[in-house]
Design a protein around this motif. Structure first.
Motif, PDB file in Angstrom:
ATOM      1  N   LEU A 135       0.823  -1.204   0.000  1.00 55.74           N
ATOM      2  CA  LEU A 135       0.000   0.000   0.000  1.00 55.74           C
ATOM      3  C   LEU A 135       0.862   1.261   0.000  1.00 55.74           C
ATOM      4  O   LEU A 135       0.510   2.262  -0.639  1.00 55.74           O
ATOM      5  N   GLU A 136       1.979   1.231   0.721  1.00 56.63           N
ATOM      6  CA  GLU A 136       2.884   2.379   0.707  1.00 56.63           C
ATOM      7  C   GLU A 136       3.432   2.619  -0.697  1.00 56.63           C
ATOM      8  O   GLU A 136       3.572   3.761  -1.143  1.00 56.63           O
ATOM      9  N   GLN A 137       3.720   1.546  -1.403  1.00 56.88           N
ATOM     10  CA  GLN A 137       4.220   1.669  -2.772  1.00 56.88           C
ATOM     11  C   GLN A 137       3.147   2.278  -3.684  1.00 56.88           C
ATOM     12  O   GLN A 137       3.436   3.157  -4.491  1.00 56.88           O
ATOM     13  N   ILE A 138       1.903   1.801  -3.538  1.00 58.46           N
ATOM     14  CA  ILE A 138       0.809   2.343  -4.351  1.00 58.46           C
ATOM     15  C   ILE A 138       0.619   3.822  -4.052  1.00 58.46           C
ATOM     16  O   ILE A 138       0.440   4.648  -4.968  1.00 58.46           O
ATOM     17  N   ALA A 139       0.661   4.192  -2.760  1.00 60.77           N
ATOM     18  CA  ALA A 139       0.482   5.597  -2.383  1.00 60.77           C
ATOM     19  C   ALA A 139       1.579   6.470  -2.982  1.00 60.77           C
ATOM     20  O   ALA A 139       1.316   7.569  -3.491  1.00 60.77           O
ATOM     21  N   SER A 140       2.810   5.987  -2.940  1.00 59.71           N
ATOM     22  CA  SER A 140       3.923   6.753  -3.502  1.00 59.71           C
ATOM     23  C   SER A 140       3.772   6.916  -5.012  1.00 59.71           C
ATOM     24  O   SER A 140       4.004   8.011  -5.559  1.00 59.71           O
ATOM     25  N   GLU A 141       3.374   5.855  -5.697  1.00 63.17           N
ATOM     26  CA  GLU A 141       3.198   5.923  -7.147  1.00 63.17           C
ATOM     27  C   GLU A 141       2.052   6.854  -7.523  1.00 63.17           C
ATOM     28  O   GLU A 141       2.117   7.553  -8.543  1.00 63.17           O
ATOM     29  N   LEU A 142       1.003   6.885  -6.701  1.00 62.22           N
ATOM     30  CA  LEU A 142      -0.112   7.792  -6.978  1.00 62.22           C
ATOM     31  C   LEU A 142       0.325   9.249  -6.859  1.00 62.22           C
ATOM     32  O   LEU A 142      -0.027  10.085  -7.693  1.00 62.22           O
ATOM     33  N   GLN A 143       1.092   9.556  -5.824  1.00 68.57           N
ATOM     34  CA  GLN A 143       1.579  10.929  -5.667  1.00 68.57           C
ATOM     35  C   GLN A 143       2.414  11.350  -6.864  1.00 68.57           C
ATOM     36  O   GLN A 143       2.259  12.455  -7.396  1.00 68.57           O
ATOM     37  N   SER A 144       3.315  10.455  -7.305  1.00 63.77           N
ATOM     38  CA  SER A 144       4.174  10.771  -8.454  1.00 63.77           C
ATOM     39  C   SER A 144       3.354  10.927  -9.725  1.00 63.77           C
ATOM     40  O   SER A 144       3.619  11.828 -10.542  1.00 63.77           O
ATOM     41  N   ALA A 145       2.340  10.060  -9.917  1.00 62.27           N
ATOM     42  CA  ALA A 145       1.519  10.120 -11.132  1.00 62.27           C
ATOM     43  C   ALA A 145       0.733  11.426 -11.205  1.00 62.27           C
ATOM     44  O   ALA A 145       0.647  12.055 -12.269  1.00 62.27           O
ATOM     45  N   PHE A 146       0.140  11.861 -10.105  1.00 66.09           N
ATOM     46  CA  PHE A 146      -0.613  13.129 -10.106  1.00 66.09           C
ATOM     47  C   PHE A 146       0.313  14.311 -10.399  1.00 66.09           C
ATOM     48  O   PHE A 146      -0.056  15.245 -11.118  1.00 66.09           O
ATOM     49  N   LYS A 147       1.536  14.259  -9.842  1.00 64.17           N
ATOM     50  CA  LYS A 147       2.462  15.364 -10.043  1.00 64.17           C
ATOM     51  C   LYS A 147       2.954  15.422 -11.481  1.00 64.17           C
ATOM     52  O   LYS A 147       3.035  16.501 -12.087  1.00 64.17           O
ATOM     53  N   GLU A 148       3.283  14.245 -12.070  1.00 62.91           N
ATOM     54  CA  GLU A 148       3.859  14.211 -13.411  1.00 62.91           C
ATOM     55  C   GLU A 148       2.811  14.412 -14.497  1.00 62.91           C
ATOM     56  O   GLU A 148       3.054  15.110 -15.484  1.00 62.91           O
ATOM     57  N   LYS A 149       1.631  13.784 -14.336  1.00 61.16           N
ATOM     58  CA  LYS A 149       0.630  13.796 -15.411  1.00 61.16           C
ATOM     59  C   LYS A 149      -0.386  14.925 -15.288  1.00 61.16           C
ATOM     60  O   LYS A 149      -0.913  15.401 -16.295  1.00 61.16           O
ATOM     61  N   LYS A 150      -0.685  15.355 -14.057  1.00 64.69           N
ATOM     62  CA  LYS A 150      -1.722  16.377 -13.859  1.00 64.69           C
ATOM     63  C   LYS A 150      -1.181  17.660 -13.231  1.00 64.69           C
ATOM     64  O   LYS A 150      -1.941  18.617 -13.047  1.00 64.69           O
ATOM     65  N   ASN A 151       0.115  17.636 -12.851  1.00 66.72           N
ATOM     66  CA  ASN A 151       0.708  18.789 -12.169  1.00 66.72           C
ATOM     67  C   ASN A 151      -0.094  19.170 -10.919  1.00 66.72           C
ATOM     68  O   ASN A 151      -0.313  20.351 -10.633  1.00 66.72           O
ATOM     69  N   VAL A 152      -0.525  18.153 -10.198  1.00 60.99           N
ATOM     70  CA  VAL A 152      -1.333  18.347  -8.993  1.00 60.99           C
ATOM     71  C   VAL A 152      -0.604  17.693  -7.826  1.00 60.99           C
ATOM     72  O   VAL A 152      -0.160  16.541  -7.923  1.00 60.99           O
ATOM     73  N   ILE A 153      -0.482  18.406  -6.720  1.00 62.45           N
ATOM     74  CA  ILE A 153       0.148  17.866  -5.516  1.00 62.45           C
ATOM     75  C   ILE A 153      -0.934  17.252  -4.627  1.00 62.45           C
ATOM     76  O   ILE A 153      -1.879  17.952  -4.211  1.00 62.45           O
ATOM     77  N   VAL A 154      -0.825  15.959  -4.376  1.00 63.66           N
ATOM     78  CA  VAL A 154      -1.778  15.274  -3.502  1.00 63.66           C
ATOM     79  C   VAL A 154      -1.013  14.614  -2.351  1.00 63.66           C
ATOM     80  O   VAL A 154       0.194  14.392  -2.437  1.00 63.66           O
ATOM     81  N   ASP A 155      -1.737  14.327  -1.305  1.00 69.09           N
ATOM     82  CA  ASP A 155      -1.172  13.612  -0.161  1.00 69.09           C
ATOM     83  C   ASP A 155      -1.850  12.242  -0.095  1.00 69.09           C
ATOM     84  O   ASP A 155      -3.017  12.140   0.286  1.00 69.09           O
ATOM     85  N   ALA A 156      -1.121  11.187  -0.506  1.00 68.18           N
ATOM     86  CA  ALA A 156      -1.659   9.818  -0.493  1.00 68.18           C
ATOM     87  C   ALA A 156      -1.074   9.088   0.707  1.00 68.18           C
ATOM     88  O   ALA A 156       0.152   8.977   0.828  1.00 68.18           O
ATOM     89  N   GLN A 157      -1.938   8.600   1.582  1.00 67.96           N
ATOM     90  CA  GLN A 157      -1.497   7.942   2.807  1.00 67.96           C
ATOM     91  C   GLN A 157      -2.172   6.583   2.959  1.00 67.96           C
ATOM     92  O   GLN A 157      -3.366   6.425   2.642  1.00 67.96           O
ATOM     93  N   ARG A 158      -1.383   5.614   3.437  1.00 65.56           N
ATOM     94  CA  ARG A 158      -1.953   4.295   3.752  1.00 65.56           C
ATOM     95  C   ARG A 158      -2.770   4.385   5.034  1.00 65.56           C
ATOM     96  O   ARG A 158      -2.374   5.027   6.005  1.00 65.56           O
ATOM     97  N   VAL A 159      -3.915   3.708   5.035  1.00 63.36           N
ATOM     98  CA  VAL A 159      -4.770   3.634   6.223  1.00 63.36           C
ATOM     99  C   VAL A 159      -5.042   2.161   6.510  1.00 63.36           C
ATOM    100  O   VAL A 159      -5.732   1.491   5.729  1.00 63.36           O
ATOM    101  N   GLY A 160      -4.480   1.650   7.583  1.00 64.68           N
ATOM    102  CA  GLY A 160      -4.682   0.249   7.916  1.00 64.68           C
ATOM    103  C   GLY A 160      -3.974  -0.662   6.929  1.00 64.68           C
ATOM    104  O   GLY A 160      -2.936  -0.328   6.352  1.00 64.68           O
ATOM    105  N   LEU A 161      -4.580  -1.842   6.714  1.00 59.17           N
ATOM    106  CA  LEU A 161      -3.969  -2.853   5.850  1.00 59.17           C
ATOM    107  C   LEU A 161      -4.648  -2.975   4.492  1.00 59.17           C
ATOM    108  O   LEU A 161      -4.235  -3.807   3.682  1.00 59.17           O
TER     109      LEU A 161
END
Length: 713
Positions: free
Chosen positions: A75-101
């Motif tokens: 989940l941490e890997q998915i969250a990190s990839e989502l942050q990078s994807a929003f920044k690179e493709k949409k120029n949007v800064i988001v905060d993606a955080q894992r919650v639980g399992l």
């Protein structure tokens, strides 16, 4: 069928000779007489079967896989990839955080930007997750939940990936015939041939006591009594009547006694002074000592490669590259975290913690970090206890964490540098992980000649590393291995290409080169998806294995003797031929196991004994068919030929059904069950060959003689 008898006999004799030559080196090795064999035999016939864990002793380990950690990492890997994807493709800064399992929350600073959450960026996660609680999206929060099927699949994948990784690591260490298999969420590892480590520790303790006595006598001891512990081979009790034992040790080892640890070159091993037994009165002339954990590891590593192997097995090999943050102010203090803690008086005398300003660092092209602080301690546990016991208001936010690394520091003038633990404040999310590693090799520092590990990252990892270095020129990066900072280089420029160097520190019981080699093997085999937690460890001693071998041998002798007696009495000359086929059958089984370098276990010996009975069954079917044909008026030659031809189908059918059961046991069984199945399957093949081909060859030679008209059956 009686044609080419001499050719068949020659082929059979050749097979028997080759089988004997295949088996002899294995038997000689088991008996410890392999050096007595001619060199041409040992060099030509190198393939040998080996005794299993239950026959020669060894180590049995069971590890549970922390699958929840694997899910957290996923989940941490998915969250990190989502942050990078929003920044690179949409120029949007988001905060993606894992919650639980099973959840990831994506938070937008501006709720209107949620419209940018399209498939081209969310596709990274939607193969594993689904959007839930969509009513919260109006406030700028997207909730993703992992699908139940993917959750179960990831749990199962964590165990199978850990199994494959452990197998590759053991293979890289060159350990022969390991047995590795899964059991629910556990991994079972059997390593035959491990020496008894208790004996090694006791020998080291005896040698250490012999060195300790003259030193204490020279320091003024009149009489010394030593009581060794039968339960803890590392520990012993030292009694020096008429003295205060602790003061005597302090006098004898003025420079080597620190924090209840005795480290002196005259002893060769580090000792720990233990606390007095509760309720024992604490006599001043008695002191409890024990070989320290580090010294114990040194003894075992020097005496057995398996101890080194265990470290390689258990090492998570999680490689992470995180940014060091010595700049961000903590709360409303206006100061970086470690400096704020120190100036607030949180570090007090007696904690065993030192605080130092480490010196400015930076680069004129980018950032300059002023007056960074670090906490130091001889034991990592002191630092961890300090941060764990801080009040809630003094703890770092979830975006940051405290990391620890070893730094060599000269604490006394003229002394050798000591390995001291120090702190780093790093960002919680790793920018680059070990999953991006393509190659890992041992190299050498061009200036110092010290061994180092050179890594090459894949394209995605290289791009992230280049971006991280370009955005943080002048700042430090922490290269972390297994939750420990290995090095903290400063970025002096943007680094393209994805080439990374890891400098190696000293490892107890290993040279720097050995540590670098082991790290390369671990990194090449891949990181474990989660920690391995040792649940069970048992050592099977050589004495138990010897008893098992002797018991199995006598079971074989008595079983073979009973079969020989029955067949010889009941079938006369034909019975003697069947006995020869049985002995040949066992020889062929052992030769096949040597050829395939199989492992002979106690259940495998049971499989060989069972094979003797099945081989006799085949002969009984043939002989009874020949008897029946003789009663029907067939000549001896015709009865032999028809008996073998008609019995073959029956023998094949009966053996085939047993073989199916053996294949199922081999496919789905584990450990001893597989050993039984292997010998059973080999025995089925050889019993058909010996019963149908070898015994018939004897009968054909008889039938080929002139005047042959009677068979002794």
């Amino acid at each position: 069928m009686r044609r080419f008898l001499k050719t068949k006999a020659l082929l059979l004799l050749t097979l028997i000779g080759l089988s004997i030559l295949m088996v002899v080196p294995s038997i000689a090795q088991i008996l410890g007489r392999d050096k007595d064999l001619p060199a041409w035999i040992t060099t030509t016939f190198k393939s040998r079967f080996k005794l299993g864990l239950d026959l020669q002793g060894g180590l049995h380990l069971e590890y549970s896989v922390a699958v929840d950690e694997a899910l957290e990492n996923k989940l941490e890997q998915i969250a990190s990839e989502l942050q990078s994807a929003f920044k690179e493709k949409k120029n949007v800064i988001v905060d993606a955080q894992r919650v639980g399992l099973d959840r990831v929350d994506i938070k937008f600073a501006d709720p209107t930007q949620i419209a940018t959450a399209e498939d081209d960026v969310l596709g990274i996660a939607l193969s594993d997750m689904e959007r839930v609680d969509t009513q919260d999206e109006a406030s700028g929060v997207i909730h993703l939940k992992m699908l139940d099927a993917r959750l179960a699949e990831n749990r199962s994948s964590a165990v199978s990936q850990a199994l494959d990784t452990v197998r590759r690591r053991i293979d890289a260490m060159g350990i022969a015939e390991p047995n590795i298999y899964p059991k629910n969420r556990q991994i079972v590892i059997e390593l035959p041939g491990l020496s008894d480590t208790t004996t090694e520790i006791k020998a080291a303790r005896k040698d250490l006591i012999a060195k300790l006595r003259p030193i204490l006598l020279a320091a003024g001891a009149g009489q010394i009594t030593v009581a060794e512990s039968p339960r803890e081979p590392e520990a012993f009790k030292l009694t020096v009547p008429g003295t205060t034992a602790r003061e005597l040790l302090a006098s004898a080892f003025k420079d080597g006694l620190r924090n209840d640890k005795l480290n002196d070159d005259r002893l060769g091993l580090e000792l720990e002074i233990l606390a007095d037994d509760a309720g024992a009165g604490g006599s001043p002339d008695v002191v409890n000592l024990r070989i320290s954990e580090a010294a114990r590891d040194k003894v075992l590593e020097e005496s057995s490669d398996f101890r080194r192997l265990l470290k390689v097995i258990e090492r998570a090999a999680v490689l992470e590259m995180r940014m060091v943050d010595d700049e961000t102010s903590f709360g409303d203090t206006g100061k970086p975290y470690l400096r704020a803690l120190y100036e607030a008086g949180m570090v007090t005398e007696g904690m065993g913690i030192a605080v130092n300003e480490t010196g400015d660092y930076g680069n004129e092209k980018g950032f300059t970090v002023k007056e960074p602080y670090a906490f130091y301690a001889r034991e990592r546990a002191n630092l961890e206890a300090f941060f764990d016991n801080l009040p809630p208001e003094w703890r770092l936010p979830a975006t940051h964490m405290v990391a620890y690394g070893i730094q060599p520091i000269v604490t006394r003038r003229g002394a050798e540098p000591e390995a001291i633990w120090r702190t780093y404040v790093v960002k919680s999310r790793a920018e680059v992980t070990g999953e991006s590693i393509v190659t890992a090799n041992v190299g050498f520092d061009s200036q110092t000649g010290t061994p180092e590990v050179n890594l090459k990252l894949d394209r995605a990892g290289a791009d992230r590393f280049e971006a991280m270095s370009g955005e943080n020129i002048g700042r430090k990066m922490a290269i972390m291995l297994d939750d420990e900072v290995s090095s903290d280089p400063v970025f002096n420029d943007r680094i393209p290409g994805g080439n990374v160097r890891i400098t190696m520190g000293q490892t107890p019981g290993q040279s720097v080169r050995e540590a670098a080699n082991d790290l390369v093997k671990v990194l090449k085999s891949g990181s474990l998806p989660a920690r391995l937690v040792k649940e069970f460890e048992i050592r099977v001693g050589a004495d138990l294995g010897k008893d098992a071998v002797e018991s199995g041998f006598w079971a074989f002798v008595f079983g073979l003797g009973a079969v020989v007696l029955f067949t010889g009495v009941y079938y006369r000359i034909a019975g003697v031929i069947a006995v020869f086929a049985l002995i040949l059958n066992v020889l062929l089984i052992l030769a096949a196991m040597a050829f395939f370098q199989a492992t002979l276990t106690l259940p495998g010996m049971a499989g060989i004994v069972l094979t003797l009975g099945m081989a006799v069954d085949a002969n009984v079917i043939i002989y009874e068919r020949i008897r029946e044909l003789l009663r029907d008026g067939y000549t001896a030659r015709a009865a032999i030929e028809a008996g073998y031809d008609r019995a073959f189908t029956t023998i094949l059918d009966s053996q085939l059904t047993t073989a199916i059961a053996g294949i199922v046991l081999w496919q789905y069984g584990s450990g001893p069950i597989r050993g039984f199945a292997i010998t059973l399957l080999i025995g089925i093949t050889t019993s058909i060959f010996t019963a149908v081909f070898c015994t018939r060859l004897f009968f054909d030679f008889q039938a080929n003689r002139r005047g042959f008209d009677r068979v002794s059956i």
